[in-house]
Write a protein that holds these residues in place. Structure first.
Motif, PDB file in Angstrom:
ATOM      1  N   ASN A 266       4.886   0.498  -1.814  1.00 57.53           N
ATOM      2  CA  ASN A 266       5.473  -0.652  -1.121  1.00 57.53           C
ATOM      3  C   ASN A 266       5.475  -0.453   0.394  1.00 57.53           C
ATOM      4  OD1 ASN A 266       6.803  -3.003  -2.783  1.00 57.53           O
ATOM      5  ND2 ASN A 266       7.061  -1.166  -4.022  1.00 57.53           N
ATOM      6  N   HIS A 267       5.785   0.753   0.850  1.00 56.63           N
ATOM      7  CA  HIS A 267       5.764   1.025   2.283  1.00 56.63           C
ATOM      8  C   HIS A 267       4.334   0.967   2.827  1.00 56.63           C
ATOM      9  CE1 HIS A 267       9.888   1.906   3.443  1.00 56.63           C
ATOM     10  NE2 HIS A 267      10.064   2.464   2.258  1.00 56.63           N
ATOM     11  N   ALA A 268       3.375   1.446   2.054  1.00 53.24           N
ATOM     12  CA  ALA A 268       1.981   1.369   2.482  1.00 53.24           C
ATOM     13  C   ALA A 268       1.550  -0.091   2.629  1.00 53.24           C
ATOM     14  CB  ALA A 268       1.083   2.090   1.479  1.00 53.24           C
ATOM     15  N   LYS A 269       1.951  -0.902   1.675  1.00 58.44           N
ATOM     16  CA  LYS A 269       1.643  -2.330   1.735  1.00 58.44           C
ATOM     17  C   LYS A 269       2.211  -2.946   3.017  1.00 58.44           C
ATOM     18  CE  LYS A 269       2.720  -6.633  -0.744  1.00 58.44           C
ATOM     19  NZ  LYS A 269       3.432  -7.203  -1.904  1.00 58.44           N
ATOM     20  N   ASN A 270       3.453  -2.587   3.347  1.00 57.11           N
ATOM     21  CA  ASN A 270       4.073  -3.128   4.562  1.00 57.11           C
ATOM     22  C   ASN A 270       3.333  -2.677   5.820  1.00 57.11           C
ATOM     23  OD1 ASN A 270       5.988  -4.381   3.003  1.00 57.11           O
ATOM     24  ND2 ASN A 270       7.520  -2.772   3.250  1.00 57.11           N
ATOM     25  N   HIS A 271       2.902  -1.408   5.850  1.00 54.59           N
ATOM     26  CA  HIS A 271       2.157  -0.904   7.006  1.00 54.59           C
ATOM     27  C   HIS A 271       0.862  -1.692   7.209  1.00 54.59           C
ATOM     28  CE1 HIS A 271       4.836   2.314   7.899  1.00 54.59           C
ATOM     29  NE2 HIS A 271       4.570   3.033   6.816  1.00 54.59           N
ATOM     30  N   MET A 272       0.198  -2.007   6.109  1.00 56.03           N
ATOM     31  CA  MET A 272      -1.071  -2.736   6.219  1.00 56.03           C
ATOM     32  C   MET A 272      -0.845  -4.180   6.675  1.00 56.03           C
ATOM     33  SD  MET A 272      -3.444  -1.358   3.061  1.00 56.03           S
ATOM     34  CE  MET A 272      -2.175  -1.313   1.811  1.00 56.03           C
TER      35      MET A 272
END
Length: 311
Positions: free
Chosen positions: A252-258
Motif C-alpha cells: 500500500n505504501h509503495a502504491k502511494n509512492h508511485m
C-alpha cells in the motif's frame, strides 16, 4: 433515523463541502477542527484495497461495502465505521456525480475516550466482552449521535464556533459511541493491558518501520506475548498473520509512492523494503489486480492532499 434528519445531514454536508472547496471533486480535506476531515467521492469505485487509519468514519450520503479477509461489512447513513488499528481494507464505493458519497473522518482521542471509560465504569459494569476480536467494526448510529453530528457540521464553517464548541461535541459523540453495540472496541483500545491495545502498539511500530526487516519474535516480545500466542491474537485482531499484514502495508505504501510522487516501480519497491523488483511486481499484481505499470487503473480515492489514505 427519520428521513427529515437524513435530509438535513446531507444538505449540511453538501454546504460544508462547498465551504471547503470540494463541492465538485473527489477529495478529503482537513476542517477547522483538528482531527476531523470531510470527504466527498463522486463516482463508483470497484473493490479496491486501501489503508484505513485509526478513527471513526461517518457517512451522510452514499454507502460502501468492505471486505477484510473473511469479514464483510457495509456502512452508510445508518452505520458508522470504527477502526481501532490501521488496516488495509478492500472497499466498494457507491457514488455518482448526482449523488456523491459525503462523510467525515474523526481521529480517536485516546485521552478523552480513556476519561469517559473511567467515568462510565465507575457507574456501570461496561465492556465485559472478550477483547481479542477484530479491531474494525460497524456500529449502529443512534438519533442522539446524528443530532450531535448535525451540530458539529453546522459549526465547522465558523472558526470561533469550532474553537469553542468543537471539542465538546466530539467528546459527546465519543460518549454516545461508547454506549453503542461496538463500544467495547473503543474501551479495549484505551486499556493498556488489553490484547487489542498491545497489538495496536505493535501495529504502530510496524507503520513506522515497515521498510526495515521485521522479526516476528521481536514483535511478539514487544507485545509481551509468546510467539504462538502473538500469532493467535494478532490474527484475531488483524485477520492476517503478521508477515502477511506487513506485506500488505508495504504494498500500500509503495502504491502511494508511485501515485503521489511518480516513483518508478523499482524505486518504490526499494523504498518500502523489497530487495527483489520481480517479487514486488508479482505480489503487487496479486494484491491490487493490476501490475505496477497500470496502477492508475486501480487508484481508488487517493489524492495528494489526503496523504494517500482513504476512509
Amino acid at each position: 433515523m427519520n428521513e427529515k434528519l437524513k435530509q438535513q445531514l446531507a444538505k449540511t454536508a453538501k454546504t460544508l463541502c462547498e465551504y471547503y472547496g470540494i463541492a465538485d471533486q473527489t477529495n478529503r480535506v482537513h476542517t477547522l477542527l483538528p482531527g476531523v476531515r470531510i470527504f466527498r467521492i463522486d463516482r463508483y469505485h470497484r473493490l479496491t484495497p486501501q489503508m484505513y487509519e485509526q478513527g471513526i468514519v461517518i457517512i451522510f450520503q452514499g454507502n460502501k461495502i468492505g471486505h477484510l479477509n473473511q469479514h464483510q461489512f457495509g456502512y452508510d447513513v445508518e452505520r458508522c465505521l470504527i477502526v481501532t488499528t490501521p488496516y488495509p481494507i478492500s472497499f466498494e464505493t457507491f457514488a455518482s456525480p448526482e449523488t456523491p458519497l459525503m462523510g467525515i473522518n474523526i481521529d480517536l482521542d485516546i485521552n478523552v475516550i480513556r476519561e469517559l471509560v473511567s467515568i462510565m465504569q465507575s457507574e456501570h459494569p461496561y465492556w465485559k466482552t472478550e477483547d481479542t476480536r477484530c479491531g474494525v467494526a460497524t456500529s449502529q448510529m443512534t438519533e442522539a449521535m446524528y443530532l450531535c453530528m448535525l451540530e458539529l457540521l453546522s459549526i465547522l464553517h465558523n472558526p470561533l464556533d469550532t474553537k469553542v464548541l468543537g471539542t465538546a461535541l466530539l467528546r459527546r459523540f465519543f460518549y454516545y459511541l461508547l454506549q453503542s453495540d461496538q463500544g467495547y472496541l473503543l474501551a479495549h483500545y484505551c486499556e493498556q493491558d488489553s490484547s487489542l491495545a498491545k497489538i495496536a502498539s505493535v501495529l504502530s511500530f510496524i507503520q513506522g518501520n515497515y521498510a526495515q526487516k521485521l522479526n516476528v519474535n521481536d514483535l511478539a516480545e514487544m507485545a509481551g506475548m509468546s510467539v504462538s500466542v502473538f500469532h493467535k491474537v494478532f490474527k484475531q485482531v488483524v485477520t492476517d498473520p503478521p508477515l502477511q499484514y506487513i506485506k500488505k502495508i508495504r504494498l500500500n505504501h509503495a502504491k502511494n509512492h508511485m501515485l503521489q510522487e511518480g516513483l518508478a516501480a523499482n524505486l518504490a519497491a526499494q523504498r518500502v523494503g523489497y530487495e527483489s523488483a520481480a517479487q514486488f511486481s508479482r505480489e503487487f499484481k496479486r494484491y491490487f489486480g493490476v501490475p505496477p505499470s497500470r496502477i492508475d487503473e486501480n487508484a481508488g480515492f487517493i489524492s495528494k492532499s489526503n496523504n494517500g489514505y482513504m476512509k
